[in-house]
Design an enzyme around this catalytic site. Structure first.
Site, PDB file in Angstrom:
ATOM      1  N   CYS A 117      66.014  41.802  30.592  1.00 28.62           N
ATOM      2  CA  CYS A 117      65.996  42.485  31.878  1.00 28.62           C
ATOM      3  C   CYS A 117      64.586  42.723  32.372  1.00 28.62           C
ATOM      4  O   CYS A 117      64.385  43.394  33.376  1.00 28.62           O
ATOM      5  CB  CYS A 117      66.710  43.814  31.770  1.00 28.62           C
ATOM      6  SG  CYS A 117      65.996  44.891  30.536  1.00 28.62           S
ATOM      7  N   GLY A 172      41.496  38.515  38.736  1.00 32.30           N
ATOM      8  CA  GLY A 172      42.504  39.235  37.983  1.00 32.30           C
ATOM      9  C   GLY A 172      41.896  40.333  37.146  1.00 32.30           C
ATOM     10  O   GLY A 172      40.701  40.620  37.227  1.00 32.30           O
ATOM     11  N   HIS A 173      42.740  40.946  36.330  1.00 32.17           N
ATOM     12  CA  HIS A 173      42.287  42.013  35.447  1.00 32.17           C
ATOM     13  C   HIS A 173      43.097  41.963  34.161  1.00 32.17           C
ATOM     14  O   HIS A 173      44.295  41.712  34.195  1.00 32.17           O
ATOM     15  CB  HIS A 173      42.466  43.378  36.127  1.00 32.17           C
ATOM     16  CG  HIS A 173      41.962  44.519  35.292  1.00 32.17           C
ATOM     17  ND1 HIS A 173      40.634  44.672  34.987  1.00 32.17           N
ATOM     18  CD2 HIS A 173      42.616  45.546  34.697  1.00 32.17           C
ATOM     19  CE1 HIS A 173      40.496  45.762  34.232  1.00 32.17           C
ATOM     20  NE2 HIS A 173      41.677  46.306  34.044  1.00 32.17           N
ATOM     21  N   ASP A 176      58.685  37.619  46.036  1.00 26.78           N
ATOM     22  CA  ASP A 176      58.813  38.761  46.943  1.00 26.78           C
ATOM     23  C   ASP A 176      58.096  38.527  48.275  1.00 26.78           C
ATOM     24  O   ASP A 176      58.489  39.092  49.293  1.00 26.78           O
ATOM     25  CB  ASP A 176      58.318  40.038  46.262  1.00 26.78           C
ATOM     26  CG  ASP A 176      59.391  40.655  45.369  1.00 26.78           C
ATOM     27  OD1 ASP A 176      60.581  40.574  45.723  1.00 26.78           O
ATOM     28  OD2 ASP A 176      59.033  41.215  44.311  1.00 26.78           O
TER      29      ASP A 176
HETATM   30 CO    CO Z   1      62.390  41.267  45.529  1.00 24.07          CO
HETATM   31 CO    CO Z   2      59.803  42.472  42.737  1.00 25.97          CO
END
Ligand code: CO
Ligand code: CO
Length: 352
Positions: free
Chosen positions: A21, A142-143, A94
């Protein structure tokens, strides 16, 4: 665990405390955490955290808005290159789910550097870099920190026309619900961790999780969808519930129409190979779903926590042909009608 420079001996998923998950905090628990925190009243904030959407959208001028998001998690597959590709594809999703075009990204890296050889960590980053390149997204930095569990993901910034944003809020009764990939990645990655997953299923899941949700950008450019999101940690029903709440509508789902990665997914569910996140999602869904006589295994599938899951699109019936043609051009793994939006009723979601 003994680490050698031979990558084959490293089981990346053995470092993860949570299987399948991606260790996400549940929808209700997250709402509790966020309760009472200040919400920005900046007029240029077009989409904030209030509607459970995929990314923040911030207007720069009349024609451009930033789409900002980040996503990271612990290994869900053992191959470091695949882990990197999946985490990056998931993070980019996203931006696509908001209708944006990814522009720049930065690596988010946490690694048990004393337990993993540098070449394994490099393969993770190479996987992410290859995906960013194929998305036309410029990786700018980046980090990294040391951490007991490997963590990888991206922060991604995209761009979208402020009037073309695909949000959770535009669905109307009569809209058709379309899904662009099959479900079952949570079940499958849990099976990987328990060494129960058939190789063909693993292959199908990795292929699906590495497929970019690129149609989102074009769907927004052409204003072909009314509302949409991607299906990730809260499962199909959790993300659909966000659309229903955001748009003040209900939804009707045809459970038998929902595509799966393979027959083996339902067999694994019957063997209780179900991630904790999915079980939490099912409990949450029970509060707002009229299940009718949907079999238990399908209830689990519809709430399975997905990683790098499909786009869930709400489409006016008169645009359905155009949307289908666009999805076919992008060769999406599925383009199936799984239900429709209805006027707000007693249950948020009716499953038949
Ligand atoms: Co989403
Ligand atoms: Co997301």
């Amino acid at each position: 665990m003994i680490v050698t420079s031979e990558q084959a001996s490293v089981r990346l998923t053995s470092f993860s405390s949570c299987a399948g998950c991606a260790a996400k905090i549940g929808q209700q628990a997250l709402a509790e955490v966020l309760k009472g925190l200040p919400i920005s009243d900046d007029p240029n904030l077009l989409v904030g955290s209030g509607t459970g959407d995929d990314a923040g959208v911030y207007r720069l001028d009349e024609d451009r808005a930033l789409v900002q998001t980040l996503d990271f998690f612990t290994p869900i597959v053992d191959d470091p290159y695949d882990f990197g590709r999946i985490a990056a594809t998931n993070a980019l999703s996203d931006v696509y789910a908001m209708g944006g075009r990814p522009m720049t990204a930065m690596n988010i890296v946490g690694m048990p550097a004393t337990k993993l050889p540098p070449d394994v960590i490099r393969q993770v980053l190479r996987g992410g870099a290859d995906v960013a390149r194929s998305a036309g997204c410029c990786l700018v930095g980046g980090h990294s920190i040391r951490s007991p569990e490997p963590i990888y993901g991206l922060s991604v910034t995209g761009i979208v026309h402020p009037d073309h944003v695909i949000a959770n809020t535009g669905a109307q009764p009569g809209d058709v619900l379309l899904l662009t990939k099959p479900l079952g990645t949570g079940i499958t990655t849990t099976a990987i961790k328990r060494e129960l997953a058939p190789p063909t299923l693993v292959e199908a899941a990795i292929g699906s999780m590495c497929m970019l949700n690129t149609p989102g950008t074009e769907l927004a450019d052409q204003q072909l969808v009314a509302a949409g999101t991607d299906v990730t940690g809260f499962g199909l029903l959790g993300h659909l519930a966000n659309i229903c709440r955001g748009s003040n509508v209900s939804a009707r789902l045809d459970a038998s129409a929902v595509p799966t990665l393979g027959e083996a997914v339902l067999t694994l569910i019957e063997q209780d190979c179900v991630p904790g996140g999915t079980k939490t999602n099912l409990q949450t869904a029970n509060g707002h779903t009229d299940w009718g006589n949907t079999p238990d295994a399908l209830r689990v599938l519809l709430t399975d926590a997905q990683t790098s899951g499909p786009l869930l699109l709400c489409v006016r019936p008169d645009r359905l042909d155009e949307v289908n043609a666009l999805l076919a051009r992008h060769d999406t793994l599925s383009r199936v009608v799984i239900g429709e939006i209805a006027t707000q009723g007693d249950a948020l979601i009716h499953v038949r």
